[in-house]
Write an enzyme that holds these catalytic residues in place. Structure first.
Site, short mmCIF file in Angstrom:
data_model
loop_
_atom_site.label_atom_id
_atom_site.label_comp_id
_atom_site.label_asym_id
_atom_site.label_seq_id
_atom_site.Cartn_x
_atom_site.Cartn_y
_atom_site.Cartn_z
N HIS A 1 -5.00 14.63 -9.40
CA HIS A 1 -5.33 13.21 -9.63
C HIS A 1 -4.50 12.58 -10.73
O HIS A 1 -4.14 11.41 -10.65
CB HIS A 1 -6.82 13.11 -9.98
CG HIS A 1 -7.52 12.07 -9.18
ND1 HIS A 1 -7.92 12.26 -7.88
CD2 HIS A 1 -7.88 10.80 -9.49
CE1 HIS A 1 -8.49 11.16 -7.44
NE2 HIS A 1 -8.49 10.27 -8.39
N ASN B 1 -2.22 13.13 -4.63
CA ASN B 1 -3.44 13.63 -5.28
C ASN B 1 -3.71 15.07 -4.86
O ASN B 1 -3.99 15.94 -5.69
CB ASN B 1 -4.65 12.78 -4.87
CG ASN B 1 -4.78 11.52 -5.71
OD1 ASN B 1 -4.26 11.45 -6.81
ND2 ASN B 1 -5.48 10.54 -5.18
N ASP C 1 0.86 -1.18 0.00
CA ASP C 1 0.00 0.00 0.00
C ASP C 1 0.90 1.23 0.00
O ASP C 1 1.84 1.34 0.79
CB ASP C 1 -0.90 -0.02 1.24
CG ASP C 1 -1.91 1.12 1.23
OD1 ASP C 1 -3.11 0.82 1.14
OD2 ASP C 1 -1.48 2.29 1.32
N GLU D 1 -4.79 2.18 -4.24
CA GLU D 1 -3.33 2.33 -4.30
C GLU D 1 -2.67 1.14 -3.61
O GLU D 1 -1.63 1.27 -2.97
CB GLU D 1 -2.86 3.66 -3.70
CG GLU D 1 -3.81 4.29 -2.69
CD GLU D 1 -3.72 3.66 -1.31
OE1 GLU D 1 -4.60 2.82 -1.02
OE2 GLU D 1 -2.82 4.01 -0.53
N ASP E 1 -2.34 9.25 -10.60
CA ASP E 1 -2.40 8.13 -11.55
C ASP E 1 -1.00 7.78 -12.06
O ASP E 1 -0.66 6.60 -12.21
CB ASP E 1 -3.30 8.48 -12.75
CG ASP E 1 -4.77 8.45 -12.38
OD1 ASP E 1 -5.09 8.11 -11.22
OD2 ASP E 1 -5.60 8.78 -13.25
P1 GH3 Z 1 -1.76 5.52 4.13
O1 GH3 Z 1 -0.32 5.81 4.23
O2 GH3 Z 1 -2.42 5.33 5.42
O3 GH3 Z 1 -2.02 4.40 3.18
O4 GH3 Z 1 -2.41 6.83 3.49
P2 GH3 Z 1 -3.01 7.03 2.06
O5 GH3 Z 1 -3.19 8.48 1.82
O6 GH3 Z 1 -2.17 6.31 1.07
O7 GH3 Z 1 -4.38 6.25 2.16
P3 GH3 Z 1 -5.88 6.69 2.01
O8 GH3 Z 1 -6.63 5.41 2.04
O9 GH3 Z 1 -6.23 7.75 2.99
O10 GH3 Z 1 -5.98 7.33 0.58
C1 GH3 Z 1 -5.90 6.60 -0.59
C2 GH3 Z 1 -6.28 7.51 -1.71
O11 GH3 Z 1 -6.07 6.90 -2.99
C3 GH3 Z 1 -7.73 7.91 -1.68
C4 GH3 Z 1 -8.19 7.76 -3.11
O12 GH3 Z 1 -8.86 8.91 -3.56
C5 GH3 Z 1 -6.93 7.56 -3.87
N1 GH3 Z 1 -7.10 6.73 -5.07
C6 GH3 Z 1 -7.67 5.50 -5.16
N2 GH3 Z 1 -7.63 5.07 -6.44
C7 GH3 Z 1 -7.03 6.03 -7.16
C8 GH3 Z 1 -6.70 6.15 -8.57
O13 GH3 Z 1 -6.96 5.29 -9.39
N3 GH3 Z 1 -6.07 7.29 -8.97
C9 GH3 Z 1 -5.75 8.26 -8.08
N4 GH3 Z 1 -5.13 9.34 -8.53
N5 GH3 Z 1 -6.07 8.19 -6.76
C10 GH3 Z 1 -6.70 7.08 -6.30
MG MG Z 2 -2.02 4.22 1.20
MG MG Z 3 -4.99 1.95 0.85
#
Ligand code: GH3
Ligand code: MG
Ligand code: MG
Length: 304
Positions: free
Chosen positions: A189, A184, A176, A219, A193
């Site tokens: 965004h 982001n 992760d 992610e 990506d």
């Molecule tokens: P942590 O270290 O605890 O994992 O923090 P984090 O910010 O990585 O985790 P969190 O779950 O808070 O955020 C994950 C983000 O990933 C939220 C979501 O909007 C973003 N995300 C999910 N799928 C995609 C994608 O396909 N593209 C982009 N750009 N962002 C994405």
């Molecule tokens: Mg994360």
């Molecule tokens: Mg996650």
């Protein structure tokens, strides 16, 4: 079109070859059914024109063998015979031939029937390509091109069954991205990506060819480590973590994004081919990942 003609009479083959090559087809010749079968195994051929009675393997048996085999593509078959009674024609078609021509045949009719075959084959090709395209879409993540969650789950279940038979361990590593949301929020965004695609590339380069990598969710990535003990899996996971930390993503001349991942590792040393064995393994890896996050991120954690 590449066409195989099978006939034990040289004069009949000469006649067919002359007509077909004049119409622009590429012709491969066989003087009996076995030879034709051999050619069909070796060559990419779309259409077969075969005589009925031939030594070694007759036309009907050849067609039946083709129909029973799992060919990569459909082979269109035209049965050619001096037998011209309705019963013969019906019998030939019922045995699997796509079409029937009686000897002596009219060149125009031969061409017309070959063109019917070409139309059917073109239709079959486009259907097969559409099916393959759907299968690809159903199993791959459109952003990174990696396997998606469905493909990964299916693979883990299949691997559990295989590892159980071979008495080999199966390990998982769930990765992760740390603080991914910040990419982001800070850069948008699209850059988020880009980070995911960059990771997909880095991980693809770093895993072993026989391991499976896919995008597990937003992610999160999953690596399925076949025939791998827990100790080995932890080493692989640490290598992946370092590889990612060592390869920042350059998004502009003066901007390189350092990306780190937390990794949870799980291993089933005595896999069982059961639905809950897979679920248990995923849960273990998830709990280990959660622990890696809790302890400060950018680290690998074994199962709890
Ligand atoms: P942590 O270290 O605890 O994992 O923090 P984090 O910010 O990585 O985790 P969190 O779950 O808070 O955020 C994950 C983000 O990933 C939220 C979501 O909007 C973003 N995300 C999910 N799928 C995609 C994608 O396909 N593209 C982009 N750009 N962002 C994405
Ligand atoms: Mg994360
Ligand atoms: Mg996650």
């Amino acid at each position: 079109m590449r066409i195989v003609i099978a006939d034990d009479e040289a004069i009949a083959r000469l006649l067919l070859r002359t007509m077909l090559t004049a119409a622009g087809h590429e012709v491969l010749e066989a003087d009996d059914g076995e030879t034709a079968w051999h050619i069909l195994q070796q060559e990419d051929v779309a259409l077969l024109i075969t005589d009925w009675y031939m030594p070694r393997l007759d036309g009907i048996s050849l067609i039946q063998r083709i129909r029973a085999a799992a060919n990569a593509r459909y082979i269109y078959t035209i049965l050619l015979s001096a037998q011209d009674s309705k019963d013969d024609i019906i019998a030939g078609l019922n045995q699997g031939a796509d079409d029937y021509l009686t000897k002596p045949f009219h060149p125009g009719e031969l061409h017309a029937r070959v063109m019917i075959g070409a139309r059917i084959l073109a239709l079959e090709t486009s259907l097969r390509e559409a099916r393959d395209g759907f299968a690809y879409q159903a199993s791959h993540d459109p952003l990174t091109g990696l396997f998606n969650r469905l493909a990964l789950s299916n693979h883990v279940r299949a691997e559990l069954a295989r590892c159980q038979r071979s008495q080999q361990p199966l390990a998982l590593a769930v990765l992760d991205v740390d603080h991914f949301k910040q990419f982001n929020d800070r850069y948008g965004h699209l850059v988020g990506d880009q980070v995911l695609c960059h990771l997909a590339k880095q991980l693809t380069a770093a895993i072993r060819p026989y391991d499976w990598l896919g995008r597990w969710g937003g992610e999160e990535f999953l690596v399925v480590l076949t025939n791998t003990s827990l100790a080995e899996a932890l080493i692989v996971a640490e290598r992946l973590r370092l590889h990612i930390a060592d390869n920042p993503l350059r998004i502009a001349e003066e901007v390189a994004l350092s990306v780190s991942v937390s990794i949870g590792v799980a291993c089933d040393a005595a896999p069982e081919d059961k639905e809950d064995a897979a679920i248990h393994l995923f849960q273990q890896a998830d709990a280990a990942l959660y622990e890696a996050k809790r302890l400060g991120r950018n680290r690998v954690h074994p199962p709890l």
